[in-house]
Design a protein around this motif. Sequence first.
Motif, PDB file in Angstrom:
ATOM      1  N   GLY A 353       0.783  -1.221   0.000  1.00  0.00           N
ATOM      2  CA  GLY A 353       0.000   0.000   0.000  1.00  0.00           C
ATOM      3  C   GLY A 353       0.814   1.271   0.000  1.00  0.00           C
ATOM      4  O   GLY A 353       0.266   2.359   0.231  1.00  0.00           O
ATOM      5  N   LEU A 354       2.115   1.160  -0.266  1.00  0.00           N
ATOM      6  CA  LEU A 354       2.992   2.332  -0.323  1.00  0.00           C
ATOM      7  C   LEU A 354       3.227   2.730  -1.781  1.00  0.00           C
ATOM      8  O   LEU A 354       3.267   1.869  -2.663  1.00  0.00           O
ATOM      9  CB  LEU A 354       4.322   2.019   0.359  1.00  0.00           C
ATOM     10  CG  LEU A 354       4.212   1.665   1.853  1.00  0.00           C
ATOM     11  CD1 LEU A 354       5.486   0.973   2.319  1.00  0.00           C
ATOM     12  CD2 LEU A 354       3.938   2.910   2.681  1.00  0.00           C
ATOM     13  N   GLU A 355       3.370   4.017  -2.019  1.00  0.00           N
ATOM     14  CA  GLU A 355       3.596   4.511  -3.371  1.00  0.00           C
ATOM     15  C   GLU A 355       5.090   4.767  -3.584  1.00  0.00           C
ATOM     16  O   GLU A 355       5.694   5.576  -2.880  1.00  0.00           O
ATOM     17  CB  GLU A 355       2.826   5.807  -3.613  1.00  0.00           C
ATOM     18  CG  GLU A 355       3.018   6.368  -5.021  1.00  0.00           C
ATOM     19  CD  GLU A 355       2.267   7.663  -5.250  1.00  0.00           C
ATOM     20  OE1 GLU A 355       2.456   8.256  -6.328  1.00  0.00           O
ATOM     21  OE2 GLU A 355       1.503   8.092  -4.355  1.00  0.00           O
ATOM     22  N   VAL A 356       5.673   4.059  -4.538  1.00  0.00           N
ATOM     23  CA  VAL A 356       7.093   4.222  -4.835  1.00  0.00           C
ATOM     24  C   VAL A 356       7.311   5.533  -5.574  1.00  0.00           C
ATOM     25  O   VAL A 356       6.656   5.817  -6.581  1.00  0.00           O
ATOM     26  CB  VAL A 356       7.626   3.034  -5.655  1.00  0.00           C
ATOM     27  CG1 VAL A 356       9.066   3.276  -6.096  1.00  0.00           C
ATOM     28  CG2 VAL A 356       7.542   1.749  -4.830  1.00  0.00           C
ATOM     29  N   LEU A 357       8.233   6.322  -5.063  1.00  0.00           N
ATOM     30  CA  LEU A 357       8.532   7.641  -5.629  1.00  0.00           C
ATOM     31  C   LEU A 357       9.818   7.657  -6.443  1.00  0.00           C
ATOM     32  O   LEU A 357       9.935   8.395  -7.415  1.00  0.00           O
ATOM     33  CB  LEU A 357       8.657   8.671  -4.503  1.00  0.00           C
ATOM     34  CG  LEU A 357       7.450   8.840  -3.578  1.00  0.00           C
ATOM     35  CD1 LEU A 357       7.825   9.699  -2.381  1.00  0.00           C
ATOM     36  CD2 LEU A 357       6.278   9.456  -4.333  1.00  0.00           C
ATOM     37  N   HIS A 358      10.799   6.827  -6.029  1.00  0.00           N
ATOM     38  CA  HIS A 358      12.115   6.923  -6.652  1.00  0.00           C
ATOM     39  C   HIS A 358      12.920   5.691  -6.267  1.00  0.00           C
ATOM     40  O   HIS A 358      12.743   5.132  -5.180  1.00  0.00           O
ATOM     41  CB  HIS A 358      12.835   8.183  -6.136  1.00  0.00           C
ATOM     42  CG  HIS A 358      14.171   8.438  -6.771  1.00  0.00           C
ATOM     43  ND1 HIS A 358      15.358   7.972  -6.232  1.00  0.00           N
ATOM     44  CD2 HIS A 358      14.517   9.117  -7.894  1.00  0.00           C
ATOM     45  CE1 HIS A 358      16.370   8.356  -6.988  1.00  0.00           C
ATOM     46  NE2 HIS A 358      15.901   9.063  -7.999  1.00  0.00           N
ATOM     47  N   GLU A 359      13.783   5.247  -7.167  1.00  0.00           N
ATOM     48  CA  GLU A 359      14.745   4.200  -6.827  1.00  0.00           C
ATOM     49  C   GLU A 359      16.022   4.452  -7.611  1.00  0.00           C
ATOM     50  O   GLU A 359      15.997   5.040  -8.696  1.00  0.00           O
ATOM     51  CB  GLU A 359      14.180   2.803  -7.093  1.00  0.00           C
ATOM     52  CG  GLU A 359      14.174   2.368  -8.537  1.00  0.00           C
ATOM     53  CD  GLU A 359      15.487   1.725  -8.985  1.00  0.00           C
ATOM     54  OE1 GLU A 359      16.187   1.149  -8.147  1.00  0.00           O
ATOM     55  OE2 GLU A 359      15.810   1.840 -10.179  1.00  0.00           O
ATOM     56  N   GLU A 360      17.147   4.037  -7.040  1.00  0.00           N
ATOM     57  CA  GLU A 360      18.417   4.144  -7.749  1.00  0.00           C
ATOM     58  C   GLU A 360      19.365   3.049  -7.311  1.00  0.00           C
ATOM     59  O   GLU A 360      19.278   2.526  -6.198  1.00  0.00           O
ATOM     60  CB  GLU A 360      19.054   5.518  -7.552  1.00  0.00           C
ATOM     61  CG  GLU A 360      19.476   5.861  -6.151  1.00  0.00           C
ATOM     62  CD  GLU A 360      20.206   7.207  -6.106  1.00  0.00           C
ATOM     63  OE1 GLU A 360      21.109   7.431  -6.931  1.00  0.00           O
ATOM     64  OE2 GLU A 360      19.866   8.018  -5.224  1.00  0.00           O
ATOM     65  N   ASP A 424      -5.826   8.714   2.530  1.00  0.00           N
ATOM     66  CA  ASP A 424      -6.934   7.923   2.004  1.00  0.00           C
ATOM     67  C   ASP A 424      -7.427   8.442   0.659  1.00  0.00           C
ATOM     68  O   ASP A 424      -7.932   7.670  -0.162  1.00  0.00           O
ATOM     69  CB  ASP A 424      -8.087   7.901   3.013  1.00  0.00           C
ATOM     70  CG  ASP A 424      -7.743   7.101   4.268  1.00  0.00           C
ATOM     71  OD1 ASP A 424      -6.798   6.295   4.198  1.00  0.00           O
ATOM     72  OD2 ASP A 424      -8.426   7.273   5.293  1.00  0.00           O
ATOM     73  N   ASP A 425      -7.289   9.747   0.432  1.00  0.00           N
ATOM     74  CA  ASP A 425      -7.751  10.313  -0.841  1.00  0.00           C
ATOM     75  C   ASP A 425      -6.678  10.268  -1.925  1.00  0.00           C
ATOM     76  O   ASP A 425      -6.860  10.808  -3.018  1.00  0.00           O
ATOM     77  CB  ASP A 425      -8.240  11.752  -0.648  1.00  0.00           C
ATOM     78  CG  ASP A 425      -7.120  12.699  -0.193  1.00  0.00           C
ATOM     79  OD1 ASP A 425      -5.964  12.239  -0.038  1.00  0.00           O
ATOM     80  OD2 ASP A 425      -7.404  13.888   0.031  1.00  0.00           O
ATOM     81  N   GLY A 426      -5.544   9.618  -1.621  1.00  0.00           N
ATOM     82  CA  GLY A 426      -4.481   9.464  -2.607  1.00  0.00           C
ATOM     83  C   GLY A 426      -3.452  10.559  -2.596  1.00  0.00           C
ATOM     84  O   GLY A 426      -2.420  10.443  -3.269  1.00  0.00           O
ATOM     85  N   SER A 427      -3.692  11.635  -1.864  1.00  0.00           N
ATOM     86  CA  SER A 427      -2.722  12.725  -1.814  1.00  0.00           C
ATOM     87  C   SER A 427      -1.543  12.342  -0.917  1.00  0.00           C
ATOM     88  O   SER A 427      -1.653  11.450  -0.073  1.00  0.00           O
ATOM     89  CB  SER A 427      -3.382  13.998  -1.290  1.00  0.00           C
ATOM     90  OG  SER A 427      -3.832  13.816   0.056  1.00  0.00           O
ATOM     91  N   THR A 428      -0.412  13.029  -1.111  1.00  0.00           N
ATOM     92  CA  THR A 428       0.774  12.742  -0.312  1.00  0.00           C
ATOM     93  C   THR A 428       1.310  13.965   0.412  1.00  0.00           C
ATOM     94  O   THR A 428       2.075  13.823   1.368  1.00  0.00           O
ATOM     95  CB  THR A 428       1.907  12.174  -1.201  1.00  0.00           C
ATOM     96  OG1 THR A 428       2.299  13.169  -2.146  1.00  0.00           O
ATOM     97  CG2 THR A 428       1.449  10.911  -1.927  1.00  0.00           C
TER      98      THR A 428
END
Length: 438
Positions: A353-360, A424-428
Amino acid sequence: MTLNAPRTANNAGAGTKLTLAQVIEAFSDGHLPVRFTAYDGSATGPADAPVGLHLGTPRAVSYLATAPGELGLARAYISGDIEATGVRPGDPYPLLKAMIEKRNFRRPPIGVLAGVVRSLGPGVLRPVAPPPQEARPTWRRIAAGLRHSKLRDANAIHHHYDVSGDFYRLMLGPSMTYTCAVYPTADASLEEAQEEKHRLVFDKLGLQPGDRLLDIGCGWGAMVRYAARRGVRVLGVTLAAEQATWAQRAIEDEGLGDLAQVRFSDYRDVPESGFDAISSMGMTEHIGIGQYPTYFGFFHDKLRPGGRMLNHCVTRPVNNARRRGQALMDRYLFPDGELTGSGRIITEVQNAGLEVLHEENLRPHYAMTLRDWAENLAGNWDAAVDEVGEGTARVWSLMLAGGRLGFDRNHVQLHQVLAVRPHDDGSTGLPLGQWWRR
């Protein structure tokens, strides 16, 4: 019979006793990349090779015969029955590099194998007790519980980390940071690179004074103290008792006790929640791939909505296999350790349930980190041996050299994955674009 003798293992007569050099030749194509010498006076390989191996005792032969491959070589090296020649004490990297780049060992014909056994004697096939630094094989660890139960994980962490704080200081340097550094320039020092790594993690997490950070697998608390110095309230947890004691003492010595704490605890026993950020560096390798849903689900549950997490760990370059550590890693370095690809980790982070923002991928940086740790260890070799004994010091020298080769050759990588728990509304509530500098 010596190197220049006309008779070889492949054409020796039925009654001919082979030298140890001829035995080695039997397992190669005759073009050894290093110089090989043995206690029976025989030698093979190029006479002008800059590095080599010296087989010093009959026990070394038994180790190699009863555990062919890296495990037997490791046992013989750790026990001191095989010596690396042409290298500094505590730095076998040049030797391993030469051997792996020209790997040409093979299984000889059955007739030659029979001659090898006849020459060495049947006793060489009798198992010899491994060095005391070796962990029990996987099937014998069941007494401590199932793989990745709390007790068994605690035993595995104790084996690897509860060695000696002074030994780790000699190897890691003043930062006492046992994770991949980030080199801002090619000529940066190890300490500069570790400082840069902590800054990068701190900035990626968007930490501000007054925020609450949970650092899982915090080691000696370097990240804990870095964040606390900047006004962040930090809880670090580790399953290594010596680490927890050392880290808490360092916190008090810096006057950070009002902001930071390190607990000797399993992460699963942390009762607090609502953290603004969670960092996990060098931890995922230990928990087991089957535990990923629980692990990243823990992240989700412990973060407040809008909270960030960063996972920093060693990975495989592929995602399609469940890979446990090879014999050397599992027996001497990371019992029960498991690695997979960064794609599998990202999948499990998303599934939690976590939103991935970046990976390197920081693979070259870990090769450089291991190089600098090895330089520290070799430069402090006598003190390290005095602290933990030569066998344990050799374990670590082998790990640093082998690990560096693995990162050099892209057999392993190091990935950082940054994610957020959405509202819950998708905002971060996060800024647009990348808010940290790299």
